[in-house]
Design a protein around this motif. Structure first.
Motif, PDB file in Angstrom:
ATOM      1  N   LEU A   1      34.439  45.554  -6.094  1.00 29.77           N
ATOM      2  CA  LEU A   1      33.210  44.465  -5.802  1.00 29.77           C
ATOM      3  C   LEU A   1      32.244  44.491  -6.488  1.00 29.77           C
ATOM      4  CD1 LEU A   1      31.806  43.033  -3.231  1.00 29.77           C
ATOM      5  CD2 LEU A   1      30.594  45.208  -2.099  1.00 29.77           C
ATOM      6  N   ARG A   2      31.719  45.418  -7.254  1.00 34.14           N
ATOM      7  CA  ARG A   2      31.246  45.551  -8.471  1.00 34.14           C
ATOM      8  C   ARG A   2      32.043  44.888  -9.510  1.00 34.14           C
ATOM      9  NH1 ARG A   2      29.620  50.716  -8.526  1.00 34.14           N
ATOM     10  NH2 ARG A   2      31.138  51.633  -9.880  1.00 34.14           N
ATOM     11  N   ASN A   3      32.555  45.095  -9.909  1.00 40.64           N
ATOM     12  CA  ASN A   3      34.107  44.095 -10.689  1.00 40.64           C
ATOM     13  C   ASN A   3      33.591  42.413 -10.193  1.00 40.64           C
ATOM     14  OD1 ASN A   3      34.280  46.453 -12.483  1.00 40.64           O
ATOM     15  ND2 ASN A   3      36.383  47.002 -10.955  1.00 40.64           N
ATOM     16  N   LEU A   4      34.137  42.072  -9.307  1.00 36.82           N
ATOM     17  CA  LEU A   4      33.664  41.237  -8.688  1.00 36.82           C
ATOM     18  C   LEU A   4      32.794  40.511  -9.153  1.00 36.82           C
ATOM     19  CD1 LEU A   4      35.337  38.350  -7.430  1.00 36.82           C
ATOM     20  CD2 LEU A   4      34.510  40.199  -5.289  1.00 36.82           C
ATOM     21  N   ALA A   5      31.837  41.084  -8.650  1.00 36.65           N
ATOM     22  CA  ALA A   5      30.101  40.703  -8.907  1.00 36.65           C
ATOM     23  C   ALA A   5      29.446  40.339  -9.741  1.00 36.65           C
ATOM     24  CB  ALA A   5      28.747  41.507  -8.238  1.00 36.65           C
ATOM     25  N   GLU A   6      30.939  40.948 -11.463  1.00 35.80           N
ATOM     26  CA  GLU A   6      30.114  41.341 -12.785  1.00 35.80           C
ATOM     27  C   GLU A   6      30.944  39.636 -12.886  1.00 35.80           C
ATOM     28  OE1 GLU A   6      30.690  43.704 -16.352  1.00 35.80           O
ATOM     29  OE2 GLU A   6      31.989  44.608 -15.003  1.00 35.80           O
ATOM     30  N   ASP A   7      32.353  39.653 -12.913  1.00 39.06           N
ATOM     31  CA  ASP A   7      32.393  38.123 -13.543  1.00 39.06           C
ATOM     32  C   ASP A   7      32.223  37.275 -12.314  1.00 39.06           C
ATOM     33  OD1 ASP A   7      34.724  39.378 -14.291  1.00 39.06           O
ATOM     34  OD2 ASP A   7      35.970  39.974 -12.539  1.00 39.06           O
ATOM     35  N   ILE A   8      31.360  37.256 -11.347  1.00 38.78           N
ATOM     36  CA  ILE A   8      30.438  36.115 -10.937  1.00 38.78           C
ATOM     37  C   ILE A   8      29.755  35.883 -11.493  1.00 38.78           C
ATOM     38  CG2 ILE A   8      29.447  35.205  -8.764  1.00 38.78           C
ATOM     39  CD1 ILE A   8      31.571  36.087  -6.949  1.00 38.78           C
ATOM     40  N   LEU A   9      28.509  36.587 -11.434  1.00 38.66           N
ATOM     41  CA  LEU A   9      27.595  37.177 -12.590  1.00 38.66           C
ATOM     42  C   LEU A   9      28.159  36.321 -13.796  1.00 38.66           C
ATOM     43  CD1 LEU A   9      25.151  39.900 -11.505  1.00 38.66           C
ATOM     44  CD2 LEU A   9      25.579  37.643 -10.739  1.00 38.66           C
ATOM     45  N   SER A  10      28.836  36.443 -15.066  1.00 34.76           N
ATOM     46  CA  SER A  10      29.274  35.742 -16.106  1.00 34.76           C
ATOM     47  C   SER A  10      29.521  35.010 -16.022  1.00 34.76           C
ATOM     48  CB  SER A  10      30.300  36.804 -16.669  1.00 34.76           C
ATOM     49  OG  SER A  10      30.218  38.961 -16.251  1.00 34.76           O
ATOM     50  N   HIS A  11      30.216  34.489 -15.004  1.00 30.64           N
ATOM     51  CA  HIS A  11      30.713  32.703 -15.132  1.00 30.64           C
ATOM     52  C   HIS A  11      29.186  32.383 -14.487  1.00 30.64           C
ATOM     53  CE1 HIS A  11      31.920  29.319 -13.759  1.00 30.64           C
ATOM     54  NE2 HIS A  11      31.272  28.783 -12.246  1.00 30.64           N
ATOM     55  N   LEU A  12      28.572  32.528 -13.837  1.00 30.03           N
ATOM     56  CA  LEU A  12      27.101  31.801 -13.962  1.00 30.03           C
ATOM     57  C   LEU A  12      26.323  31.664 -14.943  1.00 30.03           C
ATOM     58  CD1 LEU A  12      26.235  32.781 -10.191  1.00 30.03           C
ATOM     59  CD2 LEU A  12      27.661  30.952 -10.409  1.00 30.03           C
ATOM     60  N   GLN A  13      26.666  32.353 -15.405  1.00 32.56           N
ATOM     61  CA  GLN A  13      25.693  32.627 -17.000  1.00 32.56           C
ATOM     62  C   GLN A  13      26.399  31.616 -17.894  1.00 32.56           C
ATOM     63  OE1 GLN A  13      25.373  36.510 -19.036  1.00 32.56           O
ATOM     64  NE2 GLN A  13      23.527  36.300 -19.661  1.00 32.56           N
ATOM     65  N   GLU A  14      27.555  31.644 -18.159  1.00 32.07           N
ATOM     66  CA  GLU A  14      27.948  30.819 -19.088  1.00 32.07           C
ATOM     67  C   GLU A  14      27.854  29.829 -18.171  1.00 32.07           C
ATOM     68  OE1 GLU A  14      32.593  29.555 -20.029  1.00 32.07           O
ATOM     69  OE2 GLU A  14      32.651  31.208 -18.757  1.00 32.07           O
ATOM     70  N   ARG A  15      27.418  29.641 -17.471  1.00 34.29           N
ATOM     71  CA  ARG A  15      27.551  27.478 -17.353  1.00 34.29           C
ATOM     72  C   ARG A  15      26.381  27.768 -16.969  1.00 34.29           C
ATOM     73  NH1 ARG A  15      31.550  25.452 -14.740  1.00 34.29           N
ATOM     74  NH2 ARG A  15      33.513  26.431 -15.688  1.00 34.29           N
ATOM     75  N   ILE A  16      24.928  28.130 -17.014  1.00 34.32           N
ATOM     76  CA  ILE A  16      24.202  27.459 -16.761  1.00 34.32           C
ATOM     77  C   ILE A  16      23.421  26.665 -18.664  1.00 34.32           C
ATOM     78  CG2 ILE A  16      21.342  27.916 -17.151  1.00 34.32           C
ATOM     79  CD1 ILE A  16      22.384  30.908 -15.227  1.00 34.32           C
ATOM     80  N   SER A  17      23.684  25.772 -18.230  1.00 31.16           N
ATOM     81  CA  SER A  17      23.074  24.775 -19.368  1.00 31.16           C
ATOM     82  C   SER A  17      22.148  23.524 -19.401  1.00 31.16           C
ATOM     83  CB  SER A  17      24.263  24.359 -20.328  1.00 31.16           C
ATOM     84  OG  SER A  17      25.016  23.694 -19.683  1.00 31.16           O
ATOM     85  N   PRO A  18      21.770  22.932 -20.088  1.00 35.31           N
ATOM     86  CA  PRO A  18      21.021  21.255 -19.382  1.00 35.31           C
ATOM     87  C   PRO A  18      21.987  20.498 -19.039  1.00 35.31           C
ATOM     88  CG  PRO A  18      19.941  22.877 -21.283  1.00 35.31           C
ATOM     89  CD  PRO A  18      20.889  23.435 -21.182  1.00 35.31           C
TER      90      PRO A  18
END
Length: 206
Positions: free
Chosen positions: A176-193
């Motif tokens: 579950l921690r690995n899944l959450a890490e991948d999701i958070l990495s994806h979210l961080q990558e997409r945060i742009s104006p």
């Protein structure tokens, strides 16, 4: 083959259930009383949101899921949500994107987060426009507080990437921690104006 037979069997069973006991002559007589142009306009009005929804999902996936795949995934999600509890259609959409577009489940769930979160933003904007005329602002406080809280989290997450490490340490199970890490990495990558503005425009049209 067995899965296809089950799939088409369920569809056929639903059609039989809907048509069971219907007075078909009366039904067709009722249809003839409708204006054909009005029916065409109704179908167009129903199709436009689906098209925009598919274009938005395709944009979120950066073209990994084409228009047709995104359209099928969106309606598949809606269908599951209509018959299953707890918004299981959202998870089903993640599996659908993995199977049809090769998008990892963690990324797919992150993409679905962007869809649902911007739906809430659009709902908040519409709600605020409505309550301004009614003067009952307290009706939008819960939704506004939730959406504002998520925005604060995303901004902090963008400014302080190590916040993700702290959150991940709170998850006890490795998978579950690995899944959450991948999701958070994806979210961080997409945060742009640019991404957020385009997504907001799609959501307002939808």
């Amino acid at each position: 083959l067995a899965i296809a037979l089950i799939r088409y069997g369920i569809v056929l069973g639903c059609l039989v259930y809907v048509g069971h006991g219907m007075d078909w002559p009366v039904f067709f007589q009722a249809l003839q009383r409708f204006d054909p142009l009005a029916i065409v306009l109704l179908f167009v009005a129903c199709a436009v949101p689906g098209i925009v929804m598919a274009l938005r999902l395709s944009f979120i996936t950066r073209g990994q899921a084409g228009f047709i795949t995104s359209l099928c995934a969106s309606y598949f999600c809606l269908g599951i949500n209509n018959i299953a509890p707890a918004k299981l259609g959202e998870v089903a959409k993640g599996f659908y994107l993995r199977q049809k577009a090769g998008i990892p489940l963690s990324q797919g769930l992150g993409m679905i987060f962007w869809e649902r979160f911007f739906d809430l933003n659009a709902l908040l904007a519409i709600g605020l426009f409505t309550v301004i005329s009614l003067g009952k602002y307290e009706a939008m406080i819960p939704l506004g507080a939730f959406v504002g809280g998520v925005w604060c989290f995303l901004i902090l997450f963008r400014l302080y990437p190590k916040l993700a490490d702290f959150m991940l340490r709170l998850i006890p199970f490795a998978r579950l921690r690995n899944l959450a890490e991948d999701i958070l990495s994806h979210l961080q990558e997409r945060i742009s104006p640019k991404f957020l503005i385009i997504l907001a425009l799609y959501s307002l049209v939808f």
